[in-house]
Design an enzyme around this catalytic site. Structure first.
Site, PDB file in Angstrom:
ATOM      1  CB  SER A 333     -27.051  -2.916   0.719  1.00  0.00           C
ATOM      2  OG  SER A 333     -28.215  -3.738  -0.104  1.00  0.00           O
ATOM      3  CG  ASP A 372     -28.849  -5.604  -9.002  1.00  0.00           C
ATOM      4  OD1 ASP A 372     -27.459  -5.817  -8.891  1.00  0.00           O
ATOM      5  OD2 ASP A 372     -29.406  -4.253  -8.560  1.00  0.00           O
ATOM      6  CG  HIS A 378     -25.994  -1.820 -10.877  1.00  0.00           C
ATOM      7  ND1 HIS A 378     -26.536  -0.600 -10.406  1.00  0.00           N
ATOM      8  CD2 HIS A 378     -26.550  -2.875 -10.032  1.00  0.00           C
ATOM      9  CE1 HIS A 378     -27.612  -1.054  -9.416  1.00  0.00           C
ATOM     10  NE2 HIS A 378     -27.528  -2.348  -9.420  1.00  0.00           N
ATOM     11  CB  CYS A 391     -23.799  -3.926  -8.209  1.00  0.00           C
ATOM     12  SG  CYS A 391     -23.840  -5.238  -9.306  1.00  0.00           S
TER      13      CYS A 391
END
Lengths: 650, 379
Positions: A333, A372, A378, A391
């Site tokens: 991420s 997720d 989220h 997210c």
């Protein structure tokens, strides 16, 4: 004189010529007689004198190795220096029997039996009158042991030499590199006369890449030696004039590294495998470059025994691997801010456009249903919140909208997928997957096909995407500086050994990343600020009570398999090796137009898994660099009781 | 058995003699040259530290040089006389070109690069100079008149000055000597010889202050006192004398010269190879080599004396005598009798250019000698 035309008289001319030829012959004979007379004088009458000069009272030309340049950090702290040590050197032609001599040295414990074969090879390869170091860095005790038996070892001598010494032991070893014995491959690259008398050469890192700056040039001196080859002050009747040519010392290097920050990084990584890179985004200076586990470079200068070296290269934790430059990891991420910027650039979303995240994502043609990292989702997120909460669903969506090739083209502008050009060798390129890349990477047709599902994985920094910690730091540095790019560098100045003048090297600017709408930078940076500061941020603990504004991004890299060369047998260890790698990138102060420091951290198989482990390391680095010692102490006192880590965050 | 052997030997000898005469070669001179070349190859192997590559390269050059000898031996002297002025003009032109290029390059410029081959125009001059001087004197009554001497003096001085500027003192000297020897052998009156001698002595200060390079001046000063510069050119002289002197009568043995093998002796495979021979083969080795040289020189002078026209005589005499100067300048330098001038030991020193030129010269010498009877019939 009357101007009558003389007529050629062939007979008279012939007579004159013959006469002249005879004269020439006589001159030749006289000259040869003089020559032979001279030779008789030199070789018969003065033979003893010259034989004495060439034999009994020899002048030997001895090389004087230059002092290797020092390596200093940005504040002048010494990272590599030279230390006087004693070494044993052997001159083959003066040794009655090489085998007996080497065996004798083994018997008195100065050589290891394993080294004999290697030494034989080296001794045979060199010329008989060359001094060959057989044992480096003798201790006081060994020195004494040899000294009392010196008469048993003609042709073996103790030589004082300067050897490389790294006062900080293993600290920053992956940036500095090390020096070791000159190998045959090295010999092909160097000018041998410049290295006469030198036994060590830079390998890897700064020592390797800046070898030509650091080494200098050897000098020579004539010394008087006796028939045994030992140096004497005066012997026999004649003392010839001895001459000397001074060596040229190597240049000193001023690094961009900050030793204090480097130590903080290494302490924070502790016994974990991992890497930390800290950059100054305003010029590309590498402030810290740590890779753990490390090793003590001093062992190479004293010469490693075969066993010791094997232990080092077969260690499952691979201490010789420079993880900061050569470790390639899925960035996870941490690349989401880049893909967010890409989505804005290509206009596939607006910053305020919201997506609803229910914790799962699927789309026709894109394969299996994706989950997720947060199972319950989220909720409604815009771009900034999508970055802050990391997210996955949002990024699956924009990846689908952009397509892999546009994503690849955009992040490549930040230097991913190519070497950053840092000034030490060995850097790896990482991978930015694209349809083009896949065609190049695979030989078989069916493997070259790009599947839409691949795009979705890359959207969250997984799939086949790989980056080095240095690349991540450099890419995030470009975000922090709103598009400016610099080539990372470790050396910022070279101090000339002769003049003492320091030549500052200017930072190397790379072509900047220009956005169609520069406001995009603030969205991405805003998202990263929220990561560390907003109540829903994935690393909200990391910025707690910070006097400056931190922006960060966490990441997790899943470990699918364990490399087979990391021979791991014990089941417990295997479980450890399958834990996720924790990543964290951060910069501060985030509200400044040009932040002062960017860090990228990776901890392999982090305890507890995930980013929770990496974010506090970032905080320690930022504190160490941005706070005064007093502020730091005050902060430590305040913060100590509260745990920093969040339970789970991606 | 023995009769058989004798007859087969005889046959071989006859065959060799026929082959030599068919190729216009002089057996005695050829054998002497081969002996010198073989000695040279042997010592180069030792001086180069048993470097097989260097040995083979030098062997290749010997073959090339012998090819040049045989080629030039086939050229009729009459043809050489015809092209002599043109060859001289070409050599001068190339020297001027090289000088021009050198001015641009601002360094020692001796080589002319023709893409495929690189050579020193000065080497052409070594051959062209005696040919030109002999051509000029061939038709004129001898001893040469004053204007003739002036013209030839200029013809010698111009290329010599250019080569000296390159700077290559050794070659300049050899070119000048090869021309001057032609005039001397042609019967230059002694009053001129004395006059020129005085001129040379008088020009020394001029040369010293205007034409010589610093390193050349240094060499002369060092020759006068080698100890003044023990690491520079004095080092060469000191070390080469130690090498020769320590060799003694019998030498230290092949490949056992400590001066040479321990690399104390600089330029040991090129200009100072004579010292290596002295160290390893002693006085006996050096005397043997000198006798080989003496044989070649005397044979050359004899061939010159028996040549049948002015041109052939002068060319042959000059080439032989120049070869002697070559030998003497090198051996004199190495033994400390003469200052250090960069002249290799002919046919022995490592390096190819001068060897090819020298052998070409000997080829011309043989051409002159072997075509005698032909010439007399023409006359």
């Amino acid at each position: 004189m009357t101007r009558t035309r003389r007529i050629k008289d062939h007979h008279a001319e012939g007579r004159v010529f013959t006469r002249r030829t005879v004269i020439a012959g006589a001159v030749v004979a006289v000259c040869f007689a003089i020559l032979i007379g001279r030779l008789t004088y030199l070789q018969v009458m003065r033979h003893d004198y010259f034989a004495d000069l060439s034999q009994g009272n020899r002048i030997r030309i001895e090389p004087i190795p230059p002092n290797r340049g020092l390596i200093l950090d940005r504040n002048g702290v010494t990272l590599a220096t030279n230390q006087p040590t004693y070494q044993l050197e052997l001159i083959r032609e003066q040794v009655p029997d090489v085998d007996t001599t080497l065996q004798g040295l083994v018997d008195i414990g100065l050589l290891h039996p394993d080294d004999i074969a290697r030494l034989h090879r080296v001794i045979r390869a060199r010329r008989s009158f060359e001094a060959i170091p057989v044992r480096l860095q003798l201790t006081e005790e060994e020195l004494a042991r040899f000294a009392v038996r010196r008469q048993d070892f003609p042709g073996v001598e103790i030589q004082p030499r300067l050897t490389r010494f790294y006062p900080a032991r293993g600290s920053a070893v992956h940036a500095l590199g090390y020096v070791a014995a000159i190998s045959e491959e090295d010999k092909a690259k160097i000018e041998e006369t410049d290295y006469a008398g030198t036994t060590l050469i830079g390998k890897l890192g700064i020592e390797g890449t800046y070898e030509t700056e650091l080494h200098g040039k050897s000098g020579f001196q004539q010394i008087l030696v006796n028939a045994q080859g030992r140096r004497v002050e005066r012997l026999g009747l004649t003392v010839p004039e001895l001459s000397r040519k001074e060596p040229t010392a190597g240049n000193d290097l001023l690094l961009t590294l900050d030793t204090r920050l480097q130590k903080v990084a290494e302490t924070a990584l502790g016994t974990n495998r991992g890497a930390v890179v800290a950059l100054d985004p305003s010029n590309g200076d590498v402030l810290a470059l740590a890779s753990t586990p490390a090793f003590d470079p001093n062992v190479f200068t004293r010469g490693l025994a075969v066993g010791e070296y094997n232990a080092l290269i077969t260690d499952v934790n691979r201490p010789l691997l420079n993880r900061a430059l050569r470790g390639t990891y899925p960035p996870g991420s941490t690349v989401k801010p880049l893909f967010a910027l890409a989505a804005l650039e290509y206009g596939v979303v607006t910053p305020e456009q919201t997506h609803f995240c229910a914790g799962r994502w699927s789309s026709p043609g894109y394969g299996r249903v994706r989950r997720d990292w947060k199972p319950e989702g989220h909720g409604t997120v815009n771009m900034r919140k999508a970055i802050a909460t990391s997210c996955d669903v949002y990024f699956f969506d924009i990846a689908r909208l952009m397509g892999i090739d546009r994503m690849a083209a955009f992040v490549s502008k930040f230097g991913l997928g190519a070497p950053t050009g840092i000034d030490i060798d060995g850097e790896r390129s990482g991978i930015v997957p694209s349809t083009e890349w896949k065609k190049r990477a695979y030989r078989q047709k069916e493997q070259q096909v790009w599947f839409p599902g691949d795009t979705i994985s890359v959207g969250i920094g997984q799939g086949q995407m790989l980056a080095t910690p240095l690349q991540l730091a450099s890419a995030i540095s470009t975000v922090a500086s709103r598009g400016q790019r610099f080539q990372p560098r470790l050396v910022k100045g070279i101090r000339d050994a002769v003049t003492g003048q320091t030549r500052e090297l200017p930072p190397i600017t790379l072509s900047p990343v220009l956005l169609a709408d520069p406001a995009g930078w603030e969205i991405a940076i805003g998202g990263m600020i929220d990561v560390a500061n907003a109540p829903y941020g994935t690393a909200r603990g990391a910025a707690a009570k910070s006097p400056y504004l931190i922006a960060g991004k966490s990441g997790t890299a899943q470990v699918f398999s364990v490399a087979s060369n990391e021979r791991i047998r014990k089941a417990g260890e295997l479980a450890e090796r399958l834990r996720d790698h924790a990543l964290f990138v951060a910069f501060a102060p985030a509200d400044a137009p040009m932040p002062k420091i960017v860090v990228a951290i990776i901890v392999e198989n982090a305890p507890g898994g995930g980013s929770a482990f990496a974010a506090p390391i970032a905080r320690k680095l930022l504190d160490a660099y941005l706070l005064t010692p007093e502020e730091l102490a005050a902060q430590e006192a305040k913060r100590a009781p509260t745990p920093v880590a969040t339970p789970r965050g991606d | 058995m023995s009769a058989n052997f004798d007859s087969s030997t005889h046959r071989t000898l006859t065959l060799t003699a026929r082959l030599l005469s068919a190729l216009h070669l002089d057996g005695a001179l050829f054998a002497g040259l081969l002996a010198i070349c073989a000695t040279g190859l042997g010592i180069i192997y030792s001086a180069a530290g048993e470097d097989v590559g260097m040995f083979l390269r030098q062997g290749g050059r010997v073959v090339l040089a012998l090819a040049a000898l045989i080629t030039f031996a086939q050229v009729p002297p009459r043809f050489l006389r015809m092209i002599a002025p043109w060859l001289y003009g070409l050599g001068l032109l190339l020297l001027l070109i090289v000088m021009g290029v050198g001015d641009i390059g601002k360094g020692a410029q001796r080589w002319l690069d023709l893409g495929i081959i690189r050579f020193q125009p000065a080497e052409i001059m070594k051959i062209a100079m005696p040919l030109f001087c002999a051509w000029y004197l061939h038709e004129r009554p001898l001893p040469p008149s004053f204007p003739t001497v002036v013209v030839l003096g200029l013809a010698i001085a111009v290329p010599t000055a250019i080569i000296m500027e390159q700077p290559d003192l050794g070659t300049a000297m050899l070119v000048a000597v090869s021309g001057a020897l032609v005039i001397l052998l042609a019967g230059l009156q002694f009053r001129y010889i004395v006059g020129v001698g005085a001129l040379v002595v008088g020009s020394v200060p001029v040369l010293w202050s205007f034409f010589m390079h610093d390193y050349q001046r240094q060499r002369v000063l060092t020759f006068l006192n080698p100890q003044s510069d023990p690491l520079g050119s004095g080092y060469h002289i000191i070390q080469s004398q130690i090498a020769i002197g320590s060799g003694g009568v019998f030498g230290k043995g092949y490949m056992n010269g400590s001066q040479a093998q321990l690399e104390f002796l600089p330029e040991r495979s090129t200009d100072f190879i004579f010292a290596v021979i002295g160290e390893e083969w002693g006085l006996i080795g050096l005397t043997t080599l000198l006798l080989m040289y003496l044989f070649v020189i005397v044979r050359g002078l004899y061939m010159a004396a028996t040549a049948q026209d002015t041109f052939g005589r002068l060319v042959a005499g000059s080439l032989s005598a120049t070869f002697f100067v070559y030998v003497f300048v090198n051996t004199g330098m190495v033994t400390g009798l003469l200052p250090v001038v960069g002249v290799p030991l002919p046919l022995v020193s490592y390096g190819g250019t001068s060897m090819v030129t020298l052998m070409a010269g000997f080829g011309i010498l043989m051409a002159v000698h072997t075509r005698r009877s032909l010439r007399s019939r023409e006359l």
